[in-house]
Design a protein around this motif. Structure first.
Motif, short mmCIF file in Angstrom:
data_model
loop_
_atom_site.label_atom_id
_atom_site.label_comp_id
_atom_site.label_asym_id
_atom_site.label_seq_id
_atom_site.Cartn_x
_atom_site.Cartn_y
_atom_site.Cartn_z
N GLN A 148 0.83 -1.20 0.00
CA GLN A 148 0.00 0.00 0.00
C GLN A 148 0.87 1.26 0.00
N HIS A 149 0.25 2.40 -0.31
CA HIS A 149 0.97 3.67 -0.31
C HIS A 149 0.92 4.35 1.06
N ALA A 150 0.14 3.77 2.01
CA ALA A 150 -0.04 4.42 3.30
C ALA A 150 -0.31 3.39 4.38
N LEU A 151 -0.11 3.81 5.63
CA LEU A 151 -0.44 3.02 6.80
C LEU A 151 -1.41 3.80 7.68
N THR A 152 -2.33 3.11 8.32
CA THR A 152 -3.26 3.79 9.22
C THR A 152 -3.68 2.84 10.33
N LEU A 153 -4.09 3.40 11.45
CA LEU A 153 -4.63 2.60 12.55
C LEU A 153 -6.11 2.32 12.35
N SER B 184 -9.63 1.97 9.38
CA SER B 184 -10.02 1.09 8.28
C SER B 184 -9.67 1.65 6.90
N ASP B 185 -9.47 2.96 6.80
CA ASP B 185 -9.23 3.55 5.49
C ASP B 185 -8.41 4.82 5.66
N VAL B 186 -7.85 5.30 4.54
CA VAL B 186 -7.08 6.54 4.55
C VAL B 186 -7.82 7.57 3.70
N LEU C 90 -1.70 16.02 8.15
CA LEU C 90 -2.14 16.84 9.28
C LEU C 90 -3.65 16.93 9.40
N ASP C 91 -4.39 16.34 8.48
CA ASP C 91 -5.85 16.46 8.52
C ASP C 91 -6.54 15.11 8.70
N GLU C 92 -5.84 14.14 9.23
CA GLU C 92 -6.44 12.86 9.60
C GLU C 92 -5.57 12.23 10.68
N PRO C 93 -6.16 11.46 11.57
CA PRO C 93 -5.38 10.91 12.69
C PRO C 93 -4.64 9.63 12.33
N ALA C 94 -3.45 9.49 12.91
CA ALA C 94 -2.71 8.23 12.89
C ALA C 94 -2.58 7.62 11.50
N THR C 95 -2.21 8.44 10.51
CA THR C 95 -2.04 7.94 9.15
C THR C 95 -0.71 8.41 8.60
N LYS C 96 0.01 7.49 7.97
CA LYS C 96 1.33 7.78 7.42
C LYS C 96 1.37 7.42 5.94
N TYR C 97 1.96 8.32 5.16
CA TYR C 97 2.13 8.11 3.72
C TYR C 97 3.62 7.97 3.40
N GLY C 98 3.91 7.27 2.33
CA GLY C 98 5.29 6.98 1.99
C GLY C 98 6.11 8.22 1.69
N LEU C 99 7.32 8.27 2.26
CA LEU C 99 8.28 9.33 1.93
C LEU C 99 9.50 8.65 1.32
N GLU D 111 6.54 -8.87 19.20
CA GLU D 111 5.18 -9.25 19.56
C GLU D 111 4.26 -9.02 18.38
N ALA D 112 3.17 -9.74 18.35
CA ALA D 112 2.16 -9.56 17.31
C ALA D 112 0.94 -8.85 17.90
N GLY D 113 0.14 -8.25 17.01
CA GLY D 113 -1.10 -7.64 17.45
C GLY D 113 -1.02 -6.20 17.89
N ASN D 114 0.17 -5.61 17.91
CA ASN D 114 0.32 -4.20 18.28
C ASN D 114 0.04 -3.35 17.05
N ARG D 115 -1.07 -2.63 17.06
CA ARG D 115 -1.52 -1.88 15.88
C ARG D 115 -0.58 -0.73 15.52
N GLU D 116 0.16 -0.23 16.49
CA GLU D 116 0.98 0.96 16.25
C GLU D 116 2.39 0.65 15.73
N LEU D 117 2.86 -0.56 15.91
CA LEU D 117 4.26 -0.84 15.58
C LEU D 117 4.64 -0.56 14.12
N PRO D 118 3.83 -0.95 13.12
CA PRO D 118 4.21 -0.61 11.74
C PRO D 118 4.34 0.89 11.53
N SER D 119 3.41 1.65 12.12
CA SER D 119 3.45 3.10 11.97
C SER D 119 4.64 3.71 12.68
N ILE D 120 4.94 3.22 13.88
CA ILE D 120 6.10 3.70 14.63
C ILE D 120 7.38 3.46 13.84
#
Length: 299
Positions: free
Chosen positions: A34-39, A41-43, A99-108, A181-190
């Motif tokens: 994907q082009h983005a990551l989010t915590l 369901s959608d970006v 800056l206009d949506e929470p917890a979403t990262k796009y590729g740099l 660990e598995a199941g941590n929703r934030e780790l890919p974004s971090i």
């Protein structure tokens, strides 16, 4: 007869060549990058977005701005906890936040990314055009070295990335981070917040032939990759940045319409009253005021 891989495949009723390749290819196709990551369901922005909604893509690239800072600095290496650091250099991260949506990262630096449903790992594919300011391409080796060096250099990074058990190159421009660990929703974004540092520069020597050490303070401007480059440093007094006209990521959707000043200068003062008088005397352009309990404080 010993059980080799070929004999095991025969016992399983599989041909040792084509069918095994087919299984591997199917596994690879299951990875939908994907082009983005989010915590969530959608970006907000799809894979073909041109720029963030809150920027002006036609903003002119011109002018300068001067900021007044209360304090001082004796270090230009932002990756060590030692000394008083000035932000005279920045390195691009794997992803960038909107800056206009929470917890979403796009590729740099990363052009695409993928993680399994259990989030036990994350895979980043690097953009082939990603470069440091000296023109050297960013590689998976830079990414892996950055993780290891940052965790050794600063307690913040050691804690922030403590759940990354392993980082390894898994393709020509691909890095896989496996988590403890598995199941941590934030780790890919971090993981996407990781700045990509130039291994060849940090493991080299300075102008005096002294080996560089990312764990120590330095007044040498580090090699960076961002949209600005330090061009003038007066230790403890000021530093000046200039926009890099051929910055590799200037046309990426996450950067369009941003970083519009040609020049940015940070001027330091040890006393707030002196700083305010300097502000009135047009020695800098912008000052942040925070009002606490009825008293204004300059920052």
């Amino acid at each position: 007869m010993p059980l080799t891989r070929r004999s095991l495949l025969k016992l399983a009723g599989l041909a040792p060549s084509a069918k095994l390749i087919g299984i591997q290819l199917a596994h690879a196709e299951d990875r939908q990058f994907q082009h983005a990551l989010t915590l969530f369901s959608d970006v907000k922005y799809g894979p073909d977005f041109k720029h963030f909604d809150y920027v002006n893509p036609l903003a002119p690239k011109i002018g300068r701005v001067r900021f007044g800072i209360i304090g001082s600095f004796d270090n230009l290496n932002p990756y060590t906890y030692k000394g008083e650091t000035a932000g005279a250099a920045s390195n691009d991260t794997l992803t960038s936040s909107s800056l206009d949506e929470p917890a979403t990262k796009y590729g740099l630096v990363a052009e695409s990314m993928w993680h399994p449903q259990d989030r036990s790992l994350v895979v980043y594919r690097l953009r082939p055009e990603a470069r440091f300011h000296d023109g050297v391409a960013m590689t998976p080796d830079d990414v892996i070295w950055s993780l290891e060096a940052l965790r050794a250099a600063h307690p913040f990074y050691n804690a922030y990335y403590k759940n990354i058990a392993r980082a390894e190159q898994t393709g020509e421009r691909e890095v896989t981070f496996t988590f403890s660990e598995a199941g941590n929703r934030e780790l890919p974004s971090i993981t996407g917040d990781l700045p990509v540092l130039p291994k060849h520069w940090w493991t080299g020597t300075d102008a005096k032939g002294k080996p560089r050490n990312i764990q120590e303070t330095s007044l040498e401007v580090p090699l960076a990759s961002g949209s600005y480059k330090a061009v003038e440093v007066k230790p403890g007094v000021s530093f000046k940045l200039k926009r890099v006209p051929d910055y590799w990521g200037r046309d990426l959707p996450v950067n369009v319409g941003t970083d519009n000043f040609d020049e940015i200068e940070y001027v330091y003062f040890r006393d707030a009253n002196v700083a305010f008088e300097a502000f009135k005397g047009d020695q800098y352009d912008w000052q942040l005021e925070i009002k606490l309990q009825g008293v204004g404080h300059a920052v």
